[in-house]
Design a protein around this motif. Sequence first.
Motif, PDB file in Angstrom:
ATOM      1  N   LEU A  23     -12.644   5.839   2.640  1.00 39.43           N
ATOM      2  CA  LEU A  23     -12.531   4.537   3.287  1.00 39.43           C
ATOM      3  C   LEU A  23     -13.661   3.593   2.882  1.00 39.43           C
ATOM      4  O   LEU A  23     -13.441   2.395   2.652  1.00 39.43           O
ATOM      5  CB  LEU A  23     -12.509   4.722   4.807  1.00 39.43           C
ATOM      6  CG  LEU A  23     -12.206   3.493   5.652  1.00 39.43           C
ATOM      7  CD1 LEU A  23     -10.814   2.952   5.341  1.00 39.43           C
ATOM      8  CD2 LEU A  23     -12.313   3.833   7.144  1.00 39.43           C
ATOM      9  N   GLY A  24     -14.884   4.098   2.806  1.00 39.14           N
ATOM     10  CA  GLY A  24     -16.006   3.252   2.419  1.00 39.14           C
ATOM     11  C   GLY A  24     -15.824   2.673   1.028  1.00 39.14           C
ATOM     12  O   GLY A  24     -16.090   1.479   0.784  1.00 39.14           O
ATOM     13  N   LEU A  25     -15.361   3.493   0.091  1.00 34.30           N
ATOM     14  CA  LEU A  25     -15.137   3.030  -1.269  1.00 34.30           C
ATOM     15  C   LEU A  25     -14.010   1.996  -1.294  1.00 34.30           C
ATOM     16  O   LEU A  25     -14.066   1.018  -2.053  1.00 34.30           O
ATOM     17  CB  LEU A  25     -14.798   4.214  -2.169  1.00 34.30           C
ATOM     18  CG  LEU A  25     -14.903   3.979  -3.681  1.00 34.30           C
ATOM     19  CD1 LEU A  25     -16.334   3.660  -4.072  1.00 34.30           C
ATOM     20  CD2 LEU A  25     -14.395   5.187  -4.453  1.00 34.30           C
ATOM     21  N   GLU A  26     -12.983   2.195  -0.474  1.00 34.55           N
ATOM     22  CA  GLU A  26     -11.890   1.225  -0.393  1.00 34.55           C
ATOM     23  C   GLU A  26     -12.387  -0.123   0.125  1.00 34.55           C
ATOM     24  O   GLU A  26     -11.927  -1.181  -0.323  1.00 34.55           O
ATOM     25  CB  GLU A  26     -10.794   1.762   0.533  1.00 34.55           C
ATOM     26  CG  GLU A  26     -10.055   2.959  -0.016  1.00 34.55           C
ATOM     27  CD  GLU A  26      -9.108   3.583   1.000  1.00 34.55           C
ATOM     28  OE1 GLU A  26      -8.357   4.496   0.623  1.00 34.55           O
ATOM     29  OE2 GLU A  26      -9.120   3.153   2.175  1.00 34.55           O
ATOM     30  N   ARG A  27     -13.314  -0.101   1.064  1.00 35.07           N
ATOM     31  CA  ARG A  27     -13.857  -1.358   1.595  1.00 35.07           C
ATOM     32  C   ARG A  27     -14.717  -2.068   0.541  1.00 35.07           C
ATOM     33  O   ARG A  27     -14.675  -3.298   0.424  1.00 35.07           O
ATOM     34  CB  ARG A  27     -14.660  -1.094   2.863  1.00 35.07           C
ATOM     35  CG  ARG A  27     -13.805  -0.723   4.070  1.00 35.07           C
ATOM     36  CD  ARG A  27     -14.660  -0.439   5.287  1.00 35.07           C
ATOM     37  NE  ARG A  27     -15.462  -1.598   5.654  1.00 35.07           N
ATOM     38  CZ  ARG A  27     -15.248  -2.362   6.724  1.00 35.07           C
ATOM     39  NH1 ARG A  27     -14.225  -2.108   7.527  1.00 35.07           N
ATOM     40  NH2 ARG A  27     -16.044  -3.384   6.989  1.00 35.07           N
ATOM     41  N   PRO A 164     -14.953  -6.532   4.880  1.00 36.52           N
ATOM     42  CA  PRO A 164     -13.702  -6.689   4.128  1.00 36.52           C
ATOM     43  C   PRO A 164     -12.692  -5.604   4.486  1.00 36.52           C
ATOM     44  O   PRO A 164     -13.075  -4.504   4.911  1.00 36.52           O
ATOM     45  CB  PRO A 164     -14.152  -6.553   2.680  1.00 36.52           C
ATOM     46  CG  PRO A 164     -15.338  -5.632   2.762  1.00 36.52           C
ATOM     47  CD  PRO A 164     -16.042  -5.995   4.039  1.00 36.52           C
ATOM     48  N   LEU A 165     -11.420  -5.908   4.304  1.00 35.36           N
ATOM     49  CA  LEU A 165     -10.384  -4.918   4.557  1.00 35.36           C
ATOM     50  C   LEU A 165     -10.377  -3.872   3.446  1.00 35.36           C
ATOM     51  O   LEU A 165     -10.631  -4.200   2.277  1.00 35.36           O
ATOM     52  CB  LEU A 165      -9.022  -5.593   4.639  1.00 35.36           C
ATOM     53  CG  LEU A 165      -8.817  -6.543   5.822  1.00 35.36           C
ATOM     54  CD1 LEU A 165      -7.469  -7.246   5.700  1.00 35.36           C
ATOM     55  CD2 LEU A 165      -8.909  -5.777   7.141  1.00 35.36           C
ATOM     56  N   PRO A 166     -10.113  -2.627   3.773  1.00 39.30           N
ATOM     57  CA  PRO A 166     -10.050  -1.595   2.737  1.00 39.30           C
ATOM     58  C   PRO A 166      -8.876  -1.829   1.791  1.00 39.30           C
ATOM     59  O   PRO A 166      -7.770  -2.164   2.231  1.00 39.30           O
ATOM     60  CB  PRO A 166      -9.869  -0.298   3.536  1.00 39.30           C
ATOM     61  CG  PRO A 166      -9.331  -0.723   4.861  1.00 39.30           C
ATOM     62  CD  PRO A 166      -9.875  -2.083   5.123  1.00 39.30           C
ATOM     63  N   ALA A 167      -9.119  -1.675   0.508  1.00 39.66           N
ATOM     64  CA  ALA A 167      -8.078  -1.874  -0.508  1.00 39.66           C
ATOM     65  C   ALA A 167      -7.271  -0.592  -0.664  1.00 39.66           C
ATOM     66  O   ALA A 167      -7.323   0.086  -1.707  1.00 39.66           O
ATOM     67  CB  ALA A 167      -8.712  -2.302  -1.823  1.00 39.66           C
ATOM     68  N   ARG A 168      -6.523  -0.254   0.366  1.00 34.32           N
ATOM     69  CA  ARG A 168      -5.766   1.005   0.354  1.00 34.32           C
ATOM     70  C   ARG A 168      -4.709   1.027  -0.742  1.00 34.32           C
ATOM     71  O   ARG A 168      -4.320   2.097  -1.218  1.00 34.32           O
ATOM     72  CB  ARG A 168      -5.111   1.230   1.718  1.00 34.32           C
ATOM     73  CG  ARG A 168      -6.088   1.517   2.848  1.00 34.32           C
ATOM     74  CD  ARG A 168      -5.363   1.991   4.099  1.00 34.32           C
ATOM     75  NE  ARG A 168      -6.291   2.429   5.119  1.00 34.32           N
ATOM     76  CZ  ARG A 168      -6.792   1.652   6.069  1.00 34.32           C
ATOM     77  NH1 ARG A 168      -6.427   0.373   6.114  1.00 34.32           N
ATOM     78  NH2 ARG A 168      -7.643   2.125   6.961  1.00 34.32           N
ATOM     79  N   ASP A 169      -4.230  -0.132  -1.141  1.00 34.70           N
ATOM     80  CA  ASP A 169      -3.178  -0.198  -2.155  1.00 34.70           C
ATOM     81  C   ASP A 169      -3.662   0.251  -3.528  1.00 34.70           C
ATOM     82  O   ASP A 169      -2.841   0.542  -4.411  1.00 34.70           O
ATOM     83  CB  ASP A 169      -2.623  -1.621  -2.255  1.00 34.70           C
ATOM     84  CG  ASP A 169      -3.697  -2.629  -2.621  1.00 34.70           C
ATOM     85  OD1 ASP A 169      -4.630  -2.816  -1.806  1.00 34.70           O
ATOM     86  OD2 ASP A 169      -3.622  -3.227  -3.716  1.00 34.70           O
ATOM     87  N   LEU A 170      -4.978   0.311  -3.737  1.00 35.30           N
ATOM     88  CA  LEU A 170      -5.504   0.738  -5.032  1.00 35.30           C
ATOM     89  C   LEU A 170      -5.543   2.254  -5.180  1.00 35.30           C
ATOM     90  O   LEU A 170      -5.818   2.765  -6.267  1.00 35.30           O
ATOM     91  CB  LEU A 170      -6.925   0.187  -5.228  1.00 35.30           C
ATOM     92  CG  LEU A 170      -7.063  -1.329  -5.336  1.00 35.30           C
ATOM     93  CD1 LEU A 170      -8.527  -1.716  -5.536  1.00 35.30           C
ATOM     94  CD2 LEU A 170      -6.202  -1.890  -6.462  1.00 35.30           C
ATOM     95  N   MET A 171      -5.286   2.961  -4.091  1.00 41.07           N
ATOM     96  CA  MET A 171      -5.394   4.415  -4.128  1.00 41.07           C
ATOM     97  C   MET A 171      -4.108   5.047  -4.619  1.00 41.07           C
ATOM     98  O   MET A 171      -3.008   4.695  -4.178  1.00 41.07           O
ATOM     99  CB  MET A 171      -5.740   4.963  -2.738  1.00 41.07           C
ATOM    100  CG  MET A 171      -6.942   4.296  -2.089  1.00 41.07           C
ATOM    101  SD  MET A 171      -8.410   4.278  -3.130  1.00 41.07           S
ATOM    102  CE  MET A 171      -8.744   6.037  -3.244  1.00 41.07           C
TER     103      MET A 171
END
Length: 499
Positions: A23-27, A164-171
Amino acid sequence: MRVLLVHPSALMYSEIFLRLEPLGLERVAGAAREAGHEVRVVDLQVLSRGTLRGEVRSFRPEALGISLNYLANIPEAIELAAEVKRAVPDCFVFLGGHSVSFVAEDVLEQAEGAVDAVVRGEGEPAITPLLEAVRDGGVADVPGVVTAAGRGPAPLMLHGIDTPLPARDLMRARRRYFIGELDPCASIEFTRGCPWDCSFCSAWTFYGRSYRKASPEAAAEDLANIREPNVFIVDDVAFIRPEHGDAIAAEVERRGIRKRYYLETRSDVLLRHPEVFERWARLGLKYMFLGMEAIDAEGLDLYRKRVSPDENVRALETARRLGIKVAVNLIVDPSWDEERFRVVREFALAVPEIVHFTVMTPYPGTEIWHTESRRLTTRDYRLFDIQHAVVPTTLPLERFYEELVRTQAVINRKHLGLRTAVGAARVLTRNLLHGQTNFARMLWKFNQVYNPRRQFADHGRPVRYELPLPRHLDVGDRRALYVHTRGATQGAPSRRTTD
């Protein structure tokens, strides 16, 4: 700028019980993308090194960031950095994350030029100015950044955690994230920081004992956008402020969000505000992790838990009454003898809860890193994973691991294997029908992962990268341990260079 962010491989514990989305990396990815950068993410917990190499060849990143929340991943991160530097010599390589924040200068030196900078502190406020400086110059003056020239200004801390919102779509391979039977499982953050000061923990030293809350509206909005049916609430201690937990619950109810939840909290918090947990149980709270750490007052005092054995017992009873399954953690002290292991095994078998065991480990950033009087027996980063003994053991080391695995195997006897598979047939069937195999694989992997011969043999591996020796520090003023300090989020103090 083309930015590639990487999470290292899973550690020993994650081979069985959980594999959480970073989650931290996604943010951090979300913050970089908001600033206009082209961002890709590779999580080596779920993707192969070959995938990463292919990404480097095709994407040709101008900046590579590696997340280091765990000390045991540092050797892998240095090797990844060197490999990327060979493939893309002009790529700016930086490390960031919880654990590396406490050993930044040492890791830079050990990387021998493969790493250009380490980001101390929170990544979200650092990533945009860092990337701007990579492009325009002045990296050494970015808050929180450590380079070969020394430390720059103090790290900045987010004033609020709604963005910032986590970029979950990049996973990619999101279906491989799980915790126990919650398969697949996403993660979310409602609060950040911890106001307690347990001697074995570095959460409070990292955040300077600060505590921030997401707004109920932002938390519910983020939750509503999660596609997975299961969610792990990553807060160090959930629902410290009952009014905050209630406010998020009200938003979840208003939006009609239905998920199953897993969270972590303390016994005293649960006992003070059982009504909040009861409300969340109605919303889908199924599992709770309680860090009991010890079963007696002496052990609790040693770790400065500020709870009593009676409170722990009453907390377990409360969770049972609410219908919430509990996993508890106990810390195994390397000084334990066979009798102590036996007593703890009897406790673990006597309670219906899942009982996890972790080995007492003095980490950089914790108080016991500076106060633990026993000499380190190893400084191999890879062994600092709470599954190996890194200080002298009372029992011969091989015997210690035999007793440890025998004690950990209580989990296998009670909660894994054929008996659990029969009892969890409905859950297994549902998961398998949806193509989810993480939970099923977990049930039979214990003996492959937890093996005393394997753990003992790990001490014999060649060591290239070692932790620095603990530096003398008077912890009478515990602020000396902090990465972040309250009120020090602006300004640029004078620089100092390393020796």
